[in-house]
Design an enzyme around this catalytic site. Sequence first.
Site, short mmCIF file in Angstrom:
data_model
loop_
_atom_site.label_atom_id
_atom_site.label_comp_id
_atom_site.label_asym_id
_atom_site.label_seq_id
_atom_site.Cartn_x
_atom_site.Cartn_y
_atom_site.Cartn_z
N TYR A 11 0.55 -1.23 -0.02
CA TYR A 11 -0.15 -0.07 -0.01
C TYR A 11 1.03 1.34 0.00
O TYR A 11 0.89 2.20 -0.77
CB TYR A 11 -0.81 0.03 1.22
N ILE A 12 1.70 1.49 1.05
CA ILE A 12 2.50 2.75 1.06
C ILE A 12 3.73 2.72 0.25
O ILE A 12 4.01 3.59 -0.53
CB ILE A 12 2.85 2.82 2.43
N PHE A 80 10.03 -0.77 3.49
CA PHE A 80 8.62 -0.92 3.84
C PHE A 80 8.33 -2.25 4.18
O PHE A 80 7.15 -2.54 4.80
CB PHE A 80 7.50 -0.40 2.69
N LYS A 84 2.08 -6.44 9.23
CA LYS A 84 1.51 -5.41 9.73
C LYS A 84 0.06 -5.48 10.54
O LYS A 84 -0.60 -4.55 11.06
CB LYS A 84 1.26 -4.03 8.89
N SER A 124 6.10 3.60 13.23
CA SER A 124 4.71 3.77 13.54
C SER A 124 4.68 4.56 14.64
O SER A 124 5.44 4.53 15.64
CB SER A 124 4.08 2.51 13.59
N TYR A 149 3.44 -6.65 17.18
CA TYR A 149 3.73 -5.71 15.96
C TYR A 149 4.55 -4.74 16.11
O TYR A 149 5.34 -3.99 15.85
CB TYR A 149 2.39 -5.55 15.14
N LYS A 153 8.37 -2.92 15.84
CA LYS A 153 8.88 -1.46 15.42
C LYS A 153 9.81 -0.90 16.30
O LYS A 153 10.83 -0.14 16.19
CB LYS A 153 7.72 -0.78 15.24
N PHE A 178 1.24 8.05 11.30
CA PHE A 178 -0.03 7.74 12.10
C PHE A 178 -0.93 6.81 11.29
O PHE A 178 -0.43 5.95 10.92
CB PHE A 178 -0.38 9.34 12.47
N ASN A 179 -2.05 7.46 11.02
CA ASN A 179 -2.82 6.48 10.42
C ASN A 179 -3.08 6.64 8.80
O ASN A 179 -3.74 7.50 8.51
CB ASN A 179 -4.49 6.53 11.04
N ARG A 292 -12.19 -2.21 21.90
CA ARG A 292 -11.20 -3.24 21.40
C ARG A 292 -10.15 -3.14 22.21
O ARG A 292 -9.28 -2.38 22.57
CB ARG A 292 -10.83 -2.78 19.81
#
Length: 337
Positions: A11-12, A80, A84, A124, A149, A153, A178-179, A292
Amino acid sequence: MKILVTGGAGYIGSHTTLALLEAGFEVVVLDNLCNSSKIALTRVEQLTTSTLTFVEGDINDRALLDNVFAEHRIGAVMHFAGLKAVGESVVQPLMYYRNNVAGTLILCEAMAAAKVFKLVFSSSATVYGETNEMPLHEQLPTGSATNPYGQSKVMVERCLSDLGAADPRWSIALLRYFNPVGAHSSGLIGENPNGRPNNLLPYISQVAAGKLEELAVYGNDYPTTDGTGVRDYIHVVDLADGHLRALQAIESSHGVAAWNLGTGVGYSVLQIIEAFEKASGCKIPYRLFPRRDGDIAECRADSSKALRELGWQSTRGLAEMMMDTWRWTRQNPTGYS
Ligand code: NAD
Ligand code: UDP
């Protein structure tokens, strides 16, 4: 300059690969496609006049890495590649530590052997763990992540910091995302989660696309504006731009530096639902559920260091994030398949 992008089909990574090509860099993508598709890279090439080199393989494969460095004159690495999924990391911690931590160490050893000392690492906001300070700034302590996870990091940041301190030839950027949300405005590349999504935006998109029935909103009793969790959502194209700025910065410096990449603005789950409904014209049915496990009330960046030192700040607002997410989902209801 030629850049090795590990995880560049993801994705990134795919958005950053596109940004690199557009900026005139040559790119070699190394990806084992465990969470991505080669089609993403074909689409990246479709969006530019440049081509890229793709190597299918694993960062844990030292011989392969040595070959890549021998064959290409790599000037810097953007790293990357990694797993994740927070929940999966709790169930399979060894897989996460092997892939994310050991894999990064093998990559660094291969880089050092090839005398490549410039590295941009995908970190992250999760490295900050729980704190009462908000927004989060880079001087806050790290090391209290609540799952493997996040801990992977924290560990990699620690390894890279020690490496930079031990050998002044290294120049390393730790980019604390961030998100990340949104997609390229063409709708050709975007986030393509495997199975049922864990993150909010992919989940909402699949509800809008009719693939999932309703969204579960986890917790409405947080000390936030409406009781639901607040996050700092950042457009993936802004994030990609942040990588180019970081690359520029480490070209002329040595040592290790961390930068937050966020907008500084937080939105609650209910605000995101409302913004997505407005952008897509789709109703998002949702139901309230208890909190959650492991979630925090609020997470927001102080990105002033990135502005000061990299000249970077986000430019895309919430409406654009939602519209681009929806365009990608609408045009690719089954992702890349
Ligand atoms: P992604 O899963 O879409 O991309 C990761 C890519 O790495 C995938 O293409 C996958 O196939 C590849 N990969 C995984 N392990 C590999 C290995 N051993 N060898 C070669 N390739 C491998 O994830 P993403 O959202 O693009 O995330 C990229 C990086 O940013 C990851 O390190 C992730 O932890 C980090 N990050 C992501 C987020 C987020 O919310 N998306 C937030 C903070 C940090
Ligand atoms: N969230 C939610 N339902 C979901 C997924 C997420 O209510 O199906 C909430 C979650 O509790 C958090 C916010 O949305 O407050 C962002 O969650 P996400 O998993 O996307 O990011 P992270 O928690 O890693 O910041």
